[in-house]
Write a protein that holds these residues in place. Sequence first.
Motif, short mmCIF file in Angstrom:
data_model
loop_
_atom_site.label_atom_id
_atom_site.label_comp_id
_atom_site.label_asym_id
_atom_site.label_seq_id
_atom_site.Cartn_x
_atom_site.Cartn_y
_atom_site.Cartn_z
N PHE A 360 0.83 -1.21 0.00
CA PHE A 360 0.00 0.00 0.00
C PHE A 360 0.86 1.26 0.00
CE2 PHE A 360 -0.05 -1.73 4.43
CZ PHE A 360 0.65 -0.73 5.09
N VAL A 361 2.10 1.16 0.48
CA VAL A 361 3.02 2.31 0.38
C VAL A 361 3.40 2.53 -1.08
CG1 VAL A 361 5.32 3.16 0.98
CG2 VAL A 361 3.92 2.03 2.72
N LEU A 362 3.63 1.44 -1.80
CA LEU A 362 3.94 1.54 -3.23
C LEU A 362 2.74 2.04 -4.03
CD1 LEU A 362 5.79 -1.88 -3.72
CD2 LEU A 362 6.86 0.38 -3.60
N GLY A 363 1.53 1.76 -3.54
CA GLY A 363 0.32 2.09 -4.30
C GLY A 363 0.14 3.57 -4.57
N GLY A 364 0.40 4.40 -3.55
CA GLY A 364 0.24 5.83 -3.73
C GLY A 364 1.16 6.36 -4.81
N ALA A 365 2.39 5.81 -4.85
CA ALA A 365 3.34 6.21 -5.89
C ALA A 365 2.95 5.64 -7.24
CB ALA A 365 4.74 5.75 -5.50
N GLY A 366 2.44 4.41 -7.25
CA GLY A 366 2.08 3.75 -8.51
C GLY A 366 1.01 4.49 -9.28
N ILE A 367 0.03 5.01 -8.57
CA ILE A 367 -1.05 5.73 -9.25
C ILE A 367 -0.51 6.94 -10.00
CG2 ILE A 367 -3.12 7.14 -8.84
CD1 ILE A 367 -3.81 5.14 -6.58
#
Length: 464
Positions: A360-367
């Motif tokens: 979920f930490v990667l998710g914010g960057a992925g978007i």
Amino acid sequence: MNSSTDPVDERLPVGKLAALGLQHVLVMYAGAIAVPLIIGGALNLAKSDIAFLISADLFCCGLVTLIQCLGFWKFGIKMPVMMGVTFAAVGPMVAMAGNPQLTIVHIYGAVIVSGIFCVLAAPYMSRLMRFFPPVVTGTVISVIGISLMGVGINWAAGGQPVIGQLVDGVFVKMPNPDYGSPTSLGIALIVLVSILLITKYVKGFIANISVLTGMVIGFVIAMAMGKISFYGLGDAEWFAFIRPFHYGWPKFDIGSIISMCLVMIVTMIESTGMFIALGEIVGKKVDDKTLARGLRVDGLGSVIGGIFNTFPYTSFSQNIGLVGVTGVRSRFVCAAAGVILMLFGLFPKMAHVAASIPQFVLGGAGIVMFGMVAATGIKILSGVDFQRNRNNLFIVAVSFGAGMIPIVAPSFFDKMPVFLSTILHSGILLASSMAVLLNLFFNGKGSSEDSRAHAMAAAQSSDH
């Protein structure tokens, strides 16, 4: 920097290279280790063997990335590209793992032969450049970004565990009970907002590592909330050498080789779209010779992978989005990331720490990053003539529809022959094929010079 130096060839100070390189590593890390986890699970390997596969994969990721970025002889596109194991190969390799007559060395035999095939086929694939005018490249790049958005959104919700189990001969991922929890979504949102605030209000080097800074903020918050697990760190070795042919000499099965060669064709077509997208982002012309150099590394990387106990390699599109977000175009940043990955492969404790970052930490960057890829495609399409040539609207419309099929209806092609699954379940490949065919139908193939002129015009119209 000398004003005559191309930004792609800019040599940054060591400290900046390390920070920017680490940012690239963290962005692609989850994807880099996913395939060895899946294949190791499908083969029912022991935990120690799966850990070895991950270390071998990270080492080869770094080595192949260095070859791609720095280049030698006729290999290497010499642009900021990160290389990782292609997901297109997962289906065929899991099928091989489920065949009691085949072993892991048969997988490596097929990987090595398919890599050699890719090296030999690269110059011919690169001649397809004339079939990729802006209406095609813009469509393909947009679909790449939209396809990746599903990955970023899934990360933001907490992701699904990669390790699953075999059910009736099929490898099935196990559901994540915390998927979509308010904590996961909240931290992903904090990472996303942090990146946007840093981008708007901070200048200089910190702005260039906005994605890394946002992930650090999210990681610290998650650790404070007890959401970080360093399980296995104490058991990991400090140093582990990657020995070639660890599981024995490769063996060769003709059916497996054919299926993996098909995967390499798919990979080359997808890589073509990604290299063109990267060329647009960094403002560098990707001609047929440049493309051939890049595609040869896909093949060479697969040969290296088969020798060092890992799998076929391709460019990682999420890192192309990161180049667009940061605006840092130096290929030496990705070369630094390659060195970091090799160290992670040789020093398993380092790899364990990076692996502890929650999805979920990667998710914010992925978007942010994956949206940037889609936005690049839209920017290219903005330069296409839709007024005088209304047929271009049909090319974009139908190609987008084809590319969306595996995303919105994953079971759409389940009744089709199994050997077509690699092709039919790739939205990028479906969109690419449809866009090329429709452009030929409506506009003709044109000349190589015309297509390059159009591509140059699109590149010059972009804000680099």
